[in-house]
Write a protein that holds these residues in place. Structure first.
Motif, PDB file in Angstrom:
ATOM      1  N   LEU A   1      59.022  51.544  42.036  1.00  9.55           N
ATOM      2  CA  LEU A   1      58.006  50.491  41.998  1.00  9.55           C
ATOM      3  C   LEU A   1      58.117  49.605  40.765  1.00  9.55           C
ATOM      4  O   LEU A   1      57.988  48.393  40.833  1.00  9.55           O
ATOM      5  N   TYR A   2      58.392  50.254  39.599  1.00  6.36           N
ATOM      6  CA  TYR A   2      58.373  49.448  38.377  1.00  6.36           C
ATOM      7  C   TYR A   2      59.504  48.447  38.328  1.00  6.36           C
ATOM      8  O   TYR A   2      59.385  47.384  37.732  1.00  6.36           O
ATOM      9  N   VAL A   3      60.640  48.785  38.975  1.00  3.74           N
ATOM     10  CA  VAL A   3      61.722  47.809  39.028  1.00  3.74           C
ATOM     11  C   VAL A   3      61.344  46.669  39.967  1.00  3.74           C
ATOM     12  O   VAL A   3      61.548  45.489  39.671  1.00  3.74           O
ATOM     13  N   GLU A   4      60.719  47.046  41.060  1.00  2.00           N
ATOM     14  CA  GLU A   4      60.258  46.030  42.004  1.00  2.00           C
ATOM     15  C   GLU A   4      59.263  45.099  41.316  1.00  2.00           C
ATOM     16  O   GLU A   4      59.313  43.872  41.448  1.00  2.00           O
ATOM     17  N   ALA A   5      58.361  45.698  40.530  1.00  2.00           N
ATOM     18  CA  ALA A   5      57.354  44.915  39.811  1.00  2.00           C
ATOM     19  C   ALA A   5      58.019  43.950  38.836  1.00  2.00           C
ATOM     20  O   ALA A   5      57.663  42.772  38.763  1.00  2.00           O
ATOM     21  N   ALA A   6      58.994  44.473  38.104  1.00  2.00           N
ATOM     22  CA  ALA A   6      59.683  43.631  37.131  1.00  2.00           C
ATOM     23  C   ALA A   6      60.374  42.465  37.830  1.00  2.00           C
ATOM     24  O   ALA A   6      60.390  41.336  37.330  1.00  2.00           O
TER      25      ALA A   6
ATOM     26  N   LEU B   1      57.864  39.907  38.769  1.00  2.22           N
ATOM     27  CA  LEU B   1      57.415  39.136  37.615  1.00  2.22           C
ATOM     28  C   LEU B   1      58.461  38.117  37.179  1.00  2.22           C
ATOM     29  O   LEU B   1      58.232  37.344  36.259  1.00  2.22           O
ATOM     30  N   GLY B   2      59.622  38.171  37.804  1.00  4.84           N
ATOM     31  CA  GLY B   2      60.634  37.164  37.544  1.00  4.84           C
ATOM     32  C   GLY B   2      61.507  37.428  36.329  1.00  4.84           C
ATOM     33  O   GLY B   2      62.120  36.513  35.799  1.00  4.84           O
ATOM     34  N   TYR B   3      61.573  38.694  35.893  1.00  2.38           N
ATOM     35  CA  TYR B   3      62.485  38.999  34.800  1.00  2.38           C
ATOM     36  C   TYR B   3      63.930  38.832  35.255  1.00  2.38           C
ATOM     37  O   TYR B   3      64.257  39.139  36.402  1.00  2.38           O
ATOM     38  N   PRO B   4      64.810  38.366  34.354  1.00  2.00           N
ATOM     39  CA  PRO B   4      66.217  38.265  34.750  1.00  2.00           C
ATOM     40  C   PRO B   4      66.837  39.661  34.938  1.00  2.00           C
ATOM     41  O   PRO B   4      66.366  40.643  34.360  1.00  2.00           O
ATOM     42  N   ASN B   5      67.895  39.703  35.736  1.00  5.02           N
ATOM     43  CA  ASN B   5      68.518  40.980  36.074  1.00  5.02           C
ATOM     44  C   ASN B   5      68.973  41.770  34.841  1.00  5.02           C
ATOM     45  O   ASN B   5      68.803  42.981  34.778  1.00  5.02           O
ATOM     46  N   THR B   6      69.558  41.064  33.857  1.00  2.00           N
ATOM     47  CA  THR B   6      70.049  41.789  32.676  1.00  2.00           C
ATOM     48  C   THR B   6      68.881  42.451  31.963  1.00  2.00           C
ATOM     49  O   THR B   6      69.003  43.577  31.487  1.00  2.00           O
ATOM     50  N   HIS B   7      67.744  41.775  31.915  1.00  4.78           N
ATOM     51  CA  HIS B   7      66.559  42.348  31.272  1.00  4.78           C
ATOM     52  C   HIS B   7      66.126  43.607  32.015  1.00  4.78           C
ATOM     53  O   HIS B   7      65.840  44.639  31.400  1.00  4.78           O
TER      54      HIS B   7
END
Lengths: 288, 344
Positions: free
Chosen positions: A178-183, A186-192
């Motif tokens: 879930l937390y990766v899905e959430a991130a 939220l529009g975080y870039p993949n490297t982040h």
């Protein structure tokens, strides 16, 4: 951010696997001390003829001046073990760090993005993984030529797939959480996401694999040394000393093989206990 | 009857598909080794001969003889084509020496040692793991756990040297190396000496070959048994907690029978592991052979590395790759036969 007290808490805290972890770390620390303080600990130089030349033609059993005996050329077995620690630790540390530095990012990226690259990489890594490690290391080292650095590179060829496979497998799991899905939402870039959300969750696995790979690397390094592919005699390396000692076994010169073998197994055991302890703590099951 | 035929047909199809799947694995290893041997700094022949200078025309002739003057992609396919026909080329060091013949002579020795070592490791692993699982949490369990970790960290030539010291040098019971005493004659059929001795009805040769086999097999077996100890321990103790075992017990089934059923159920993950283990087993055989002067592929590799005979090294590695592929195929088949969940 891990703090120093956090790290000591991790290691010394009353958690499962503490005894194994501490014993393993103590063994490794003892060898690091041997390597660092070799000139003060070893009574002789590694290739110093330490017995009168009249005795130097055959290995001499342990006595007061040579607690582990001498070799056929009059070298002090104990001193050679102490000096040899430097080579062994160098090769093993170098190869473990190198294979981690290559295997972890590859596994991370491959598992995270998937697709064609992932399939090709996985196939190559699986093929190498299925092959007997020592045979592959021997082949690479014999091509590169005998030297400690080349031995470390050869070992890395063997252990990159170990890190790759473990990390990739974990990433595939974490990626669905879930937390990766959430991130992502939220529009975080993949490297982040990879560095701050996936990597920290894969870290315990990396540590366990590091312990197991290092255990294996010590035994494989000893194998390479046994084949004369790390240093050239009379430079000291445990595996090589053991092989030279084999020649004098039928004369009953047990000390020339017994002691180098003990330290190889002891150091391997140190890393195995660390891997084992970490595995128990984080409840990570490995294939071994 | 018809059902049986269909089953065999499906099994054959499964075997063929599995067999095709090992081709990419072998090709990848082949490519890797090929690239590796072509990045050797300098000329491989010069480094094999151990000199810095050979007259150019002689070097040219030797390069031509070994096919090293052709473009790389031609060399790549030529060599692949040749090894598929069992032709591993010619030694770089000894002119005219066929590598295929050397390899063919040594493969049975490695197979014999590997099978013997494998048997020892599985037996030891089953015994120690079962002991631990039956007395979970006891002193026996604890010592078997220690055994499981320590056995794996033993350096093979070291354990071998301890055995040589004890059983050959001090007690004089067993030979320190080789496969057969020179005084014994044995007709070579398969090259697996214990089997050849049985086939030719030669008890003297059989016991002699067996005597030579004991120490190497024990060395290899002990080091590899640790992993089985742990696997049997954890699987068996899980299964011994299962409901169906409690049902057996409550029905008053004798404990040995209960154990038999539990072990049968614990076998599936163990068989899977055997496949993974075989690569490690072959690797261990290389060190075991070198320690005991066992004339197999491992000691061949040792010799050729000392001489830097790259074409022989390449050939040996490819044989190992084929063996790994073949063994994983066999394990897949056994797996399909014993695990009812696998459909084929």
């Amino acid at each position: 951010m891990p703090t120093i007290s956090g790290v000591t808490q991790q290691i010394f805290g009353r958690k499962p696997g503490r005894g194994l972890l501490l014993t393993g770390l103590a063994i490794i620390l003892a060898f690091v001390i041997l390597a660092v303080f070799a000139p003060w600990i070893a009574p002789y130089g590694p290739t110093e003829r330490s017995v009168p030349s009249s005795l130097a033609a055959s290995p001499q059993p342990p006595d007061r001046n040579h607690i582990m005996g001498t070799t056929e050329l009059g070298y002090d077995v104990f001193s050679r073990i102490v000096w040899g620690t430097r080579i062994v630790l160098y090769v093993v540390a170098f190869s473990a760090i190198l294979s981690m530095a290559i295997g972890v990012p590859l596994g991370l990226v491959s598992g995270f993005y998937g697709g064609k690259l992932d399939r090709i990489l996985s196939m190559v890594m699986d093929s190498i993984y299925a092959f007997p490690g020592i045979v592959l290391a021997l082949a690479v080292a014999s091509v590169l030529g005998p030297s400690p650095t080349n031995a470390a590179i050869s070992l890395s060829v063997v252990y990159v797939p170990t890190f790759f496979r473990m990390v990739r497998g974990q990433v595939l799991e974490v990626r669905e959480s879930l937390y990766v899905e959430a991130a992502e939402a939220l529009g975080y870039p993949n490297t982040h996401i990879m560095l701050y959300h996936v990597l920290p969750n894969v870290a315990p696995t990396i540590l366990v694999v590091f312990g197991l790979a290092a255990t294996d690397a010590i035994l494989t390094e000893a194998g390479l040394a046994f084949f004369g592919l790390t240093v050239s005699y009379p430079s000291p390396d445990w595996g090589l000393d053991l092989r030279v000692g084999l020649r004098y076994l039928d004369q009953g010169a047990w000390w020339a093989t017994l002691f180098p073998g003990i330290v190889i197994t002891l150091l391997a055991l140190g890393f195995a206990l660390v891997g084992e302890g970490l595995g128990e703590r984080y409840a990570i099951r490995t294939e071994r | 009857m018809r059902e049986g035929v269909a089953r065999v047909g499906r099994l054959l199809r499964y075997i063929v598909i599995r067999g095709l799947l090992i081709i990419p694995t072998i090709l990848i290893l082949y490519t890797l080794i090929f690239i590796l041997l072509r990045v050797i700094p300098g000329n491989p022949i010069l480094s094999a001969l151990g000199t810095h200078y050979v007259p150019p025309e002689i070097l040219q002739e030797k390069m031509h003889r070994l096919g090293l003057d052709k473009p790389l992609y031609v060399q790549y396919f030529d060599y692949l084509w040749n090894i598929l026909h069992g032709n591993f080329g010619e030694s770089m060091v000894i002119e005219g020496r066929s590598i295929s013949k050397d390899l063919a002579y040594r493969i049975p020795a490695t197979i014999e040692l590997t099978i013997a070592g494998f048997t020892v490791s599985v037996l030891l692993g089953l015994i120690t793991g079962t002991l631990a699982a039956l007395r979970r949490g006891s002193k026996i369990d604890y010592s078997m756990r220690v055994y499981g970790i320590v056995a794996y960290t033993l350096f093979i030539p070291w354990l071998g040297s301890l055995f040589i010291l004890l059983f050959s040098v001090y007690l004089g019971w067993l030979p320190a190396g080789g496969r057969l005493d020179p005084s014994i004659t044995l007709k070579r059929i398969t090259g697996i000496y214990t089997l050849d001795a049985i086939l030719t009805g030669n008890p003297a040769a059989f016991f002699n070959a067996l005597k030579h086999l004991i120490l190497p097999a024990l060395t290899l077996g002990i080091v590899l048994s640790g992993a089985y100890t742990r696997l049997v321990r954890s699987n068996l103790s899980d299964i011994l907690q299962a409901d169906f075992i409690r049902a057996y017990r409550s029905r008053g089934l004798p404990e040995t029978k209960v154990l038999k059923y539990a072990l049968r159920n614990a076998m599936i993950p163990i068989v899977t592991y055997m496949g993974l283990q075989l690569a490690i087993l072959l690797g261990g055989a290389v060190l075991t052979e070198t320690t005991f002067s066992w004339p197999g592929l491992g000691s061949y590799l040792f010799e050729k590395i000392q001489y830097r005979d790259y074409s022989a090294i390449q050939g040996t590695i490819m044989v190992f790759a084929f063996m790994v592929g073949l063994v994983s195929l066999i394990v897949d088949i056994i797996y399909a036969l014993i695990d009812p969940r696998i459909r084929y």
